[in-house]
Design a protein around this motif. Structure first.
Motif, PDB file in Angstrom:
ATOM      1  N   LYS A   1       0.845  -1.188   0.000  1.00 25.91           N
ATOM      2  CA  LYS A   1       0.000   0.000   0.000  1.00 25.91           C
ATOM      3  C   LYS A   1       0.885   1.244   0.000  1.00 25.91           C
ATOM      4  O   LYS A   1       1.921   1.263   0.658  1.00 25.91           O
ATOM      5  N   ILE A   2       0.450   2.262  -0.719  1.00 27.49           N
ATOM      6  CA  ILE A   2       1.150   3.534  -0.612  1.00 27.49           C
ATOM      7  C   ILE A   2       0.165   4.585  -0.140  1.00 27.49           C
ATOM      8  O   ILE A   2      -1.054   4.424  -0.292  1.00 27.49           O
ATOM      9  N   GLY A   3       0.677   5.647   0.458  1.00 30.75           N
ATOM     10  CA  GLY A   3      -0.208   6.683   0.961  1.00 30.75           C
ATOM     11  C   GLY A   3       0.551   7.967   1.201  1.00 30.75           C
ATOM     12  O   GLY A   3       1.729   8.071   0.871  1.00 30.75           O
ATOM     13  N   THR A   4      -0.154   8.945   1.742  1.00 37.23           N
ATOM     14  CA  THR A   4       0.448  10.241   2.038  1.00 37.23           C
ATOM     15  C   THR A   4       0.158  10.562   3.498  1.00 37.23           C
ATOM     16  O   THR A   4      -0.974  10.401   3.944  1.00 37.23           O
ATOM     17  N   GLU A   5       1.182  10.979   4.234  1.00 30.96           N
ATOM     18  CA  GLU A   5       0.979  11.367   5.628  1.00 30.96           C
ATOM     19  C   GLU A   5       1.370  12.822   5.805  1.00 30.96           C
ATOM     20  O   GLU A   5       2.294  13.309   5.170  1.00 30.96           O
ATOM     21  N   SER A   6       0.635  13.505   6.687  1.00 29.74           N
ATOM     22  CA  SER A   6       0.985  14.887   7.002  1.00 29.74           C
ATOM     23  C   SER A   6       1.892  14.901   8.212  1.00 29.74           C
ATOM     24  O   SER A   6       1.592  14.270   9.219  1.00 29.74           O
ATOM     25  N   ILE A   7       2.979  15.608   8.091  1.00 32.93           N
ATOM     26  CA  ILE A   7       3.922  15.690   9.204  1.00 32.93           C
ATOM     27  C   ILE A   7       4.046  17.153   9.612  1.00 32.93           C
ATOM     28  O   ILE A   7       4.187  18.031   8.753  1.00 32.93           O
ATOM     29  N   THR A   8       3.949  17.428  10.921  1.00 36.15           N
ATOM     30  CA  THR A   8       4.128  18.796  11.403  1.00 36.15           C
ATOM     31  C   THR A   8       5.505  18.889  12.033  1.00 36.15           C
ATOM     32  O   THR A   8       5.837  18.112  12.918  1.00 36.15           O
TER      33      THR A   8
END
Lengths: 98, 98
Positions: free
Chosen positions: A69-76
């Motif tokens: 699986k691939i995805g996008t994560e938000s990092i702060t």
């Protein structure tokens, strides 16, 4: 404990160490479980694929790729800015130990 | 030409350019086909995932990930030495154009 499912124990997080460190972690984990999930983000994604391939080709040759699986994560970051980073999850399985 | 299958035309090879170059190539290719395959090797694997994710999240939002394959390729360098490199193929599809 429930049946062989994604508990945190069978997840290997790939970071910036040499690929063989993660291969060793994956191989070790396979002695306890029939399913191992390799996760990585950003630049480490290539290394996660390397670790999965080296494991499969050289060490746990009966391991199969169950799912990727691939995805996008938000990092702060520390300054509070948000950026997006790609992620990958490679799920390897093998038959119950002989 | 045969039906929408993996002709070379719908394959985008990801190398060392900025991810947006490949996003543009993928988006452009989607105007002609309903399936685009993004391929990369080695370090460029992370960039291929970035390109797929940016395309899907921002530009071709109806595109789905049909299949992701990883593998190992042998590369022979100029001196005749062989080394293995990991590879990825990400197949994106969208519905026939509206």
């Amino acid at each position: 404990m429930t049946e062989e499912r994604r508990t945190d124990e069978n997840v290997i997080y790939v970071g910036s160490k040499p690929p063989m460190s993660y291969v060793l972690a994956v191989v070790t984990q396979f002695s306890d479980s029939t399913e191992v999930v390799i996760k990585a983000r950003g630049r480490a994604i290539s290394r996660a694929v390397d670790a999965a391939e080296i494991t499969r080709n050289r060490f746990v040759t009966d391991a199969k790729i169950k799912e990727i699986k691939i995805g996008t994560e938000s990092i702060t970051n520390e300054e509070g800015r948000t950026s997006n980073v790609s992620s990958i999850e490679i799920c390897l399985t093998k038959k119950k130990s002989k």
